[in-house]
Scaffold this motif. Structure first.
Motif, PDB file in Angstrom:
ATOM      1  N   LYS A  58      -3.025   8.211  -3.533  1.00 12.17           N
ATOM      2  CA  LYS A  58      -3.197   8.608  -2.070  1.00 12.17           C
ATOM      3  C   LYS A  58      -2.551   7.577  -1.061  1.00 12.17           C
ATOM      4  O   LYS A  58      -2.645   6.342  -1.322  1.00 12.17           O
ATOM      5  CB  LYS A  58      -4.706   8.966  -1.927  1.00 12.17           C
ATOM      6  CG  LYS A  58      -5.381   9.702  -2.639  1.00 12.17           C
ATOM      7  CD  LYS A  58      -5.290  11.191  -2.518  1.00 12.17           C
ATOM      8  CE  LYS A  58      -6.091  11.925  -3.424  1.00 12.17           C
ATOM      9  NZ  LYS A  58      -5.638  13.172  -3.250  1.00 12.17           N
ATOM     10  N   ILE A  59      -2.508   8.018   0.121  1.00 14.18           N
ATOM     11  CA  ILE A  59      -1.963   6.970   1.131  1.00 14.18           C
ATOM     12  C   ILE A  59      -2.899   6.118   1.494  1.00 14.18           C
ATOM     13  O   ILE A  59      -4.218   6.632   1.813  1.00 14.18           O
ATOM     14  CB  ILE A  59      -1.575   7.949   2.481  1.00 14.18           C
ATOM     15  CG1 ILE A  59      -0.146   8.789   2.113  1.00 14.18           C
ATOM     16  CG2 ILE A  59      -1.405   7.061   3.623  1.00 14.18           C
ATOM     17  CD1 ILE A  59       0.087   9.673   3.482  1.00 14.18           C
ATOM     18  N   GLY A  60      -2.636   4.972   1.519  1.00 11.16           N
ATOM     19  CA  GLY A  60      -3.596   3.795   1.885  1.00 11.16           C
ATOM     20  C   GLY A  60      -3.883   3.248   0.584  1.00 11.16           C
ATOM     21  O   GLY A  60      -4.427   2.109   0.761  1.00 11.16           O
ATOM     22  N   SER A  95       5.436  10.385  -1.093  1.00 11.61           N
ATOM     23  CA  SER A  95       5.011   9.108  -1.215  1.00 11.61           C
ATOM     24  C   SER A  95       5.995   7.897  -1.043  1.00 11.61           C
ATOM     25  O   SER A  95       7.236   8.115  -1.637  1.00 11.61           O
ATOM     26  CB  SER A  95       4.279   8.906  -2.413  1.00 11.61           C
ATOM     27  OG  SER A  95       3.015   9.886  -2.436  1.00 11.61           O
ATOM     28  N   VAL A 131      -5.334  13.939   7.464  1.00 10.91           N
ATOM     29  CA  VAL A 131      -4.547  13.265   6.427  1.00 10.91           C
ATOM     30  C   VAL A 131      -3.527  14.445   5.915  1.00 10.91           C
ATOM     31  O   VAL A 131      -4.199  15.576   5.259  1.00 10.91           O
ATOM     32  CB  VAL A 131      -5.061  12.785   5.342  1.00 10.91           C
ATOM     33  CG1 VAL A 131      -4.311  12.073   4.227  1.00 10.91           C
ATOM     34  CG2 VAL A 131      -6.040  11.639   5.829  1.00 10.91           C
ATOM     35  N   THR A 187      -9.501  11.752  11.932  1.00 12.44           N
ATOM     36  CA  THR A 187      -7.935  11.743  11.626  1.00 12.44           C
ATOM     37  C   THR A 187      -7.648  12.864  10.636  1.00 12.44           C
ATOM     38  O   THR A 187      -8.570  13.303   9.904  1.00 12.44           O
ATOM     39  CB  THR A 187      -7.844  10.454  10.736  1.00 12.44           C
ATOM     40  OG1 THR A 187      -8.262   9.229  11.684  1.00 12.44           O
ATOM     41  CG2 THR A 187      -6.489  10.151  10.221  1.00 12.44           C
ATOM     42  N   GLN A 190     -12.821  11.195   8.838  1.00 16.12           N
ATOM     43  CA  GLN A 190     -13.148  10.032   9.800  1.00 16.12           C
ATOM     44  C   GLN A 190     -13.562  10.609  11.239  1.00 16.12           C
ATOM     45  O   GLN A 190     -13.065  10.169  12.291  1.00 16.12           O
ATOM     46  CB  GLN A 190     -12.034   8.928  10.038  1.00 16.12           C
ATOM     47  CG  GLN A 190     -11.645   8.346   8.730  1.00 16.12           C
ATOM     48  CD  GLN A 190     -10.553   7.289   8.753  1.00 16.12           C
ATOM     49  OE1 GLN A 190     -10.099   7.227  10.089  1.00 16.12           O
ATOM     50  NE2 GLN A 190     -10.386   6.472   7.540  1.00 16.12           N
ATOM     51  N   ARG A 196       2.363  11.197   7.923  1.00 18.60           N
ATOM     52  CA  ARG A 196       1.342   9.975   8.028  1.00 18.60           C
ATOM     53  C   ARG A 196       0.072  10.594   8.437  1.00 18.60           C
ATOM     54  O   ARG A 196       0.143  11.439   9.121  1.00 18.60           O
ATOM     55  CB  ARG A 196       1.834   8.931   8.671  1.00 18.60           C
ATOM     56  CG  ARG A 196       3.131   8.339   8.140  1.00 18.60           C
ATOM     57  CD  ARG A 196       3.680   7.030   8.653  1.00 18.60           C
ATOM     58  NE  ARG A 196       4.653   6.212   7.972  1.00 18.60           N
ATOM     59  CZ  ARG A 196       4.980   4.886   8.182  1.00 18.60           C
ATOM     60  NH1 ARG A 196       4.264   4.251   8.766  1.00 18.60           N
ATOM     61  NH2 ARG A 196       6.186   4.539   7.385  1.00 18.60           N
ATOM     62  N   PRO A 197      -0.914   9.823   8.273  1.00 22.69           N
ATOM     63  CA  PRO A 197      -2.294  10.349   8.854  1.00 22.69           C
ATOM     64  C   PRO A 197      -2.226  10.320  10.605  1.00 22.69           C
ATOM     65  O   PRO A 197      -1.783   9.562  10.918  1.00 22.69           O
ATOM     66  CB  PRO A 197      -3.214   9.238   8.397  1.00 22.69           C
ATOM     67  CG  PRO A 197      -2.771   8.587   6.974  1.00 22.69           C
ATOM     68  CD  PRO A 197      -1.155   8.790   7.380  1.00 22.69           C
ATOM     69  N   SER A 242       0.822  -1.106  -0.026  1.00 22.57           N
ATOM     70  CA  SER A 242      -0.022  -0.082   0.002  1.00 22.57           C
ATOM     71  C   SER A 242       0.951   1.176   0.020  1.00 22.57           C
ATOM     72  O   SER A 242       2.078   1.121   0.169  1.00 22.57           O
ATOM     73  CB  SER A 242      -0.839   0.158   1.243  1.00 22.57           C
ATOM     74  OG  SER A 242      -0.099  -0.025   2.438  1.00 22.57           O
ATOM     75  N   SER A 274       2.321   4.550   1.481  1.00 25.06           N
ATOM     76  CA  SER A 274       2.727   5.070   2.749  1.00 25.06           C
ATOM     77  C   SER A 274       3.412   6.371   2.548  1.00 25.06           C
ATOM     78  O   SER A 274       3.478   6.751   1.485  1.00 25.06           O
ATOM     79  CB  SER A 274       2.977   4.084   3.437  1.00 25.06           C
ATOM     80  OG  SER A 274       3.323   4.632   4.931  1.00 25.06           O
ATOM     81  N   GLU A 279       4.542   0.734   1.149  1.00 27.62           N
ATOM     82  CA  GLU A 279       5.096  -0.629   1.912  1.00 27.62           C
ATOM     83  C   GLU A 279       4.906  -1.540   1.232  1.00 27.62           C
ATOM     84  O   GLU A 279       3.513  -2.163   0.905  1.00 27.62           O
ATOM     85  CB  GLU A 279       4.457  -0.315   3.099  1.00 27.62           C
ATOM     86  CG  GLU A 279       4.775   0.830   3.884  1.00 27.62           C
ATOM     87  CD  GLU A 279       4.086   0.995   5.221  1.00 27.62           C
ATOM     88  OE1 GLU A 279       2.898   0.153   5.525  1.00 27.62           O
ATOM     89  OE2 GLU A 279       4.220   1.944   6.287  1.00 27.62           O
TER      90      GLU A 279
END
Length: 440
Positions: free
Chosen positions: A391-393, A313, A307, A305, A287, A55-56, A46, A48, A316
């Motif tokens: 996007k992250i994730g 970027s 972001v 959260t 969220q 990070r978030p 993903s 990260s 992982e």
């Protein structure tokens, strides 16, 4: 009659091309067997980032409270320091709106008490000075008296010594006069006169001895008086010093109380700044867990959260333990991001479309809860840049590039169940060569 359809369907008289095509395909198959094939490891991961601050991040309330106003909604973009929501106090220890002012008044009162104790210490020090001066004065007076009395005793001792000498002379004269009277050489009147002189000398000596004894008793009395004065002033000084030390102890205790109250005031002042939950960095709020006004938050409870808006970027990926020896720092990895179309040729990843190059920068040494090892991949700046829309994730499929081998070798390896060839990066090969050169 000869049918033409029979000749069209059944080519009995025509020469077969099967053998020719068989040779063509055989030659083509042999050529294909010698084409290069890139060994690779396919992994999942993903998107990260390498840096923790990118990070978030969770939004947390440092204190418990009741929500009285929201300033954002899900999906809003905020800047660092923007207010997310406002809280009101729920603990009865902090409900007083004048709590900080009253605490500061307590601090001022304690400081006043401290000044009083300091003044009391100054007074006791002045008392000690006066008592010591009075003691020294009385001791000086006693010293003078003692000096005078010692002089008097010395004079009386000298006088007694003179009387003693005179007594010896009169005693000799009295003895001779008595003997002469017994022999009839002197008259009774002369003998009585000598006896009277001798008795007077005895009385004079007794008086001198009594006087000397009295002076010595006075000397003893002065010594006793001096000891009594010393004891009396010692008791007074000890009492004053005890009061002084007590005041000093109260000053120290008051200083501790002042520090404690100032600490409480600082905590109350800091707590007043915690009624607003602020954004820790630039980013998007997502969220959110609380839905309205009046809800109660616990201390350190997560609100939502944030972001980060800008992030470097990274990817992982999770590697199986059996493939871990094939992964090295600096190794090239082709990434396929979810949502971006790609055409992938397994054996020719460099010829694939829609893939993005990266390189391994770190491999964790401990195995994760999922039974896999995590590796971090960053963008290879020398090749096509990664899309800015990721996007992250987001999901990523990675293809770790290994050795280039012929297709026949890859088929033979898979048939026999052998692992891919151990990959050595160019940087690692250069380092190994340098080490060998240094040894030689």
């Amino acid at each position: 009659m000869k049918l033409r359809s029979f000749e069209s369907i059944y080519h009995i008289n025509k020469e077969s091309q099967v053998k020719t095509w068989f040779y063509y395909f055989a030659i083509l198959f042999i050529i294909v067997l010698f084409l290069p094939w890139t060994q690779n490891i396919q992994v999942r991961g993903s998107v990260s980032t390498l840096y923790q601050d990118q990070r978030p991040q969770q939004l947390n309330s440092q204190i418990p409270g009741r929500i009285i106003k929201w300033h954002v909604k899900n999906g809003d973009f905020v800047k660092k320091g923007d207010t997310i929501l406002q809280l009101s106090e729920v603990k009865d220890d902090y409900l007083d709106p004048e709590l900080l002012r009253r605490t500061q008044e307590q601090v001022a009162a304690k400081k006043g008490v401290g000044e009083y104790y300091r003044a009391k210490v100054g007074t006791t020090e002045a008392q000690l000075g006066a008592i010591n001066a009075s003691r020294d004065l009385k001791l000086s007076q006693l010293k003078i008296k003692l000096s005078q009395l010692n002089s008097k005793i010395a004079a009386e001792e000298a006088e007694l010594a003179a009387i003693g000498n005179e007594m010896k002379l009169l005693e000799d004269q009295y003895g001779r006069q008595k003997k002469m009277y017994e022999e009839g050489l002197v008259s009774l009147t002369q003998f009585q006169q000598r006896a009277v002189s001798y008795q007077n000398a005895l009385a004079k000596r007794t008086a001198a001895e009594n006087k000397l004894s009295q002076s010595r008793q006075e000397l003893t009395t002065l010594d006793i008086e001096r000891n009594a004065i010393m004891q009396d002033y010692t008791e007074k000084v000890s009492k004053i010093q005890g009061e002084r030390f007590q005041s000093m102890g109260q000053i120290e205790g008051n200083t501790g109380d002042i520090a404690k109250l100032e600490n409480q005031a600082a905590n109350y002042r800091a707590r007043q700044n915690m009624y607003a939950v602020l954004a820790s960095q630039d980013g998007q709020v997502v969220q959110l867990t609380k839905s309205g006004i009046g809800e109660i938050l616990k201390d350190t409870e997560s609100i939502g959260t944030i972001v980060p808006k800008m992030a470097n970027s990274a990817v992982e990926i999770y590697v199986k333990p059996v493939d871990l020896p094939l992964m090295q720092v600096g190794q090239r990895v082709m990434c396929i991001f979810d949502g971006f179309p790609a055409i992938v040729f397994s054996g020719w990843p460099n010829s694939s479309y829609g893939t993005f190059a990266g390189k391994v920068v770190a491999i964790e040494n401990n195995i994760g809860a999922n039974g896999l090892f995590k590796a971090l991949i960053v963008e290879d700046k020398s090749e096509k840049p990664w899309p800015r829309q990721i996007k992250i994730g987001a999901g990523v499929k990675g293809i770790a590039i290994l050795n280039d081998v012929p297709i026949w070798y890859e088929l033979w390896r898979n048939i026999n169940g052998f692992p891919p060839d151990y990959y050595v990066s160019k940087s690692e090969s250069a380092n190994t060569a340098d080490e060998k050169g240094k040894k030689n």
